[in-house]
Structures are given as C-alpha cells and as structure tokens.
Design a protein around this motif. Structure first.
Motif, short mmCIF file in Angstrom:
data_model
loop_
_atom_site.label_atom_id
_atom_site.label_comp_id
_atom_site.label_asym_id
_atom_site.label_seq_id
_atom_site.Cartn_x
_atom_site.Cartn_y
_atom_site.Cartn_z
N LEU A 138 38.94 32.75 39.83
CA LEU A 138 40.00 32.44 39.00
C LEU A 138 39.41 32.28 37.28
CD1 LEU A 138 41.84 29.78 40.93
CD2 LEU A 138 42.71 31.90 40.03
N ARG A 139 38.17 31.68 37.37
CA ARG A 139 37.52 31.58 35.93
C ARG A 139 37.48 32.74 35.22
NH1 ARG A 139 31.38 30.53 37.29
NH2 ARG A 139 31.94 32.69 37.46
N ASP A 140 36.75 33.82 36.23
CA ASP A 140 36.50 35.06 35.68
C ASP A 140 37.64 35.76 35.21
OD1 ASP A 140 33.80 34.49 36.25
OD2 ASP A 140 33.66 35.96 37.79
N GLU A 141 38.87 35.70 35.94
CA GLU A 141 40.19 36.46 35.60
C GLU A 141 40.68 35.99 34.58
OE1 GLU A 141 41.35 39.17 36.83
OE2 GLU A 141 39.77 39.30 38.57
N ALA A 142 40.73 34.32 34.34
CA ALA A 142 41.25 33.71 33.14
C ALA A 142 40.61 34.04 31.85
CB ALA A 142 40.96 32.46 33.25
N GLU A 143 39.28 34.34 31.98
CA GLU A 143 38.62 34.78 30.75
C GLU A 143 39.00 36.48 30.38
OE1 GLU A 143 33.91 35.85 29.34
OE2 GLU A 143 34.33 34.57 31.16
N ALA A 144 39.17 37.06 31.41
CA ALA A 144 39.40 38.51 31.18
C ALA A 144 40.92 38.47 30.66
CB ALA A 144 39.58 39.37 32.53
N LEU A 145 41.86 37.76 31.22
CA LEU A 145 43.01 37.73 30.43
C LEU A 145 43.13 37.26 29.04
CD1 LEU A 145 46.34 37.59 30.62
CD2 LEU A 145 46.22 35.13 31.33
N ARG A 146 42.33 36.38 28.72
CA ARG A 146 42.26 35.91 27.46
C ARG A 146 41.64 36.94 26.32
NH1 ARG A 146 42.88 30.53 26.29
NH2 ARG A 146 42.95 28.92 27.84
N LYS A 147 40.55 37.65 26.78
CA LYS A 147 40.22 38.84 26.13
C LYS A 147 40.91 40.00 26.18
CE LYS A 147 35.23 37.75 27.04
NZ LYS A 147 34.05 37.89 27.71
N SER A 148 41.84 40.12 27.06
CA SER A 148 42.61 41.26 27.05
C SER A 148 43.81 41.28 25.98
CB SER A 148 43.29 41.53 28.59
OG SER A 148 44.58 40.42 28.48
N GLY A 149 44.24 40.20 25.46
CA GLY A 149 45.45 40.26 24.57
C GLY A 149 46.70 40.36 25.26
N ALA A 150 46.67 40.36 26.63
CA ALA A 150 48.04 40.49 27.25
C ALA A 150 48.41 38.84 27.54
CB ALA A 150 47.78 41.29 28.56
N THR A 151 49.60 38.71 28.15
CA THR A 151 50.07 37.46 28.38
C THR A 151 50.13 37.18 29.80
OG1 THR A 151 52.34 37.99 28.14
CG2 THR A 151 51.27 37.17 26.26
#
Length: 145
Positions: free
Chosen positions: A42-55
């Motif tokens: 979850l930590r890693d996926e949350a970081e990936a979401l923040r970096k992606s620019g997606a919502t």
C-alpha cells in the motif's frame, strides 16, 4: 593511494553500508507477516499514485505464503470504529475465508486512509483487487475486491 589504516577502515564501512541498505528489503520480505507486507505494498502503490498525476490507481495484491503468510483461503479487512471516522482503520488478515482474524498492522496509516470498513475474502490463488484514490491531498483505499 590511501594509507593502509584508512583502507582497513574503509572496507568494513563499505560492507556495513551495503548490508544496511538492504535491511529494509530483507525485513519486508523475510521477517514481516501478511498484514505488514500488504501495508508495504500500500505504501509503494500510494507513492506511485502520487507520482503518476492520476487520481485513481487499481492494483492486485497476492499474499505470499512464506514466511508466516497466507497459503490457502484468506481474508483481508480494514477494521475500526465507525465514529469518529478519521480514516484510521487497522489492516487485518485471516488465514481462512470466514474464520478469525490472524495478523494486523497500522503501518499503512502513514501512507493511506480508509474511510469505511472494507473486506475481501478469496480462495487460494485469487488476488485481492485494491483501488486507491487521491482526494484532498490524501490517498484513500476506496475498494477492496
């Protein structure tokens, strides 16, 4: 060339630095339980979401059986008080489809919030599908299937 004494100190320091840099991965892979390993994802996926620019971001979680993990039917739940709802729900896992909860963590709360109770039970080999959403600057777990 470095003096002999400096070279003698440099080698153990380099070895220690290499060892310590891998300690996080070693702990996350070989020491933690099923709930904590999911929290790391979850930590890693949350970081990936923040970096992606997606919502939103949807991903699969496949629990590892070893060590101290889930090898057959399993269940993942986010549990906590209904009121006040501040998004701080514990993450729990079970070694069965409908049996007692087995391991838990709150580590994920450093990275995500969970606004409502969520639960997903699966047969052996089935992944859990997780949806994260970026809202008001925070990352929320909004679906668990």
């Amino acid at each position: 060339m470095l003096p002999v004494m400096r070279r003698a100190l440099l080698l153990p320091l380099l070895a220690a630095a290499l060892l310590l840099s891998g300690c996080g991965w070693i702990f996350e892979t070989f020491v933690s339980d099923s709930a904590t390993r999911f929290a790391f994802q979850l930590r890693d996926e949350a970081e990936a979401l923040r970096k992606s620019g997606a919502t939103t971001r949807t991903f699969e979680h496949r629990p590892a059986a070893w060590p101290d993990g889930l090898s057959g039917e399993y269940r993942i739940e986010f549990v906590g008080p209904e009121e006040p709802n501040d998004g701080r729900r514990a993450l729990m896992t079970s070694k069965s489809y409908d049996g007692p909860l087995w391991s838990g963590t709150t580590y994920h709360l450093n990275y995500v919030r969970v606004s409502r109770a969520l639960k997903a039970a699966h047969r052996k080999g089935e992944p859990t599908i997780v949806t994260l959403e970026l809202k008001d600057g925070g990352v929320y777990v909004t679906a668990l299937k």
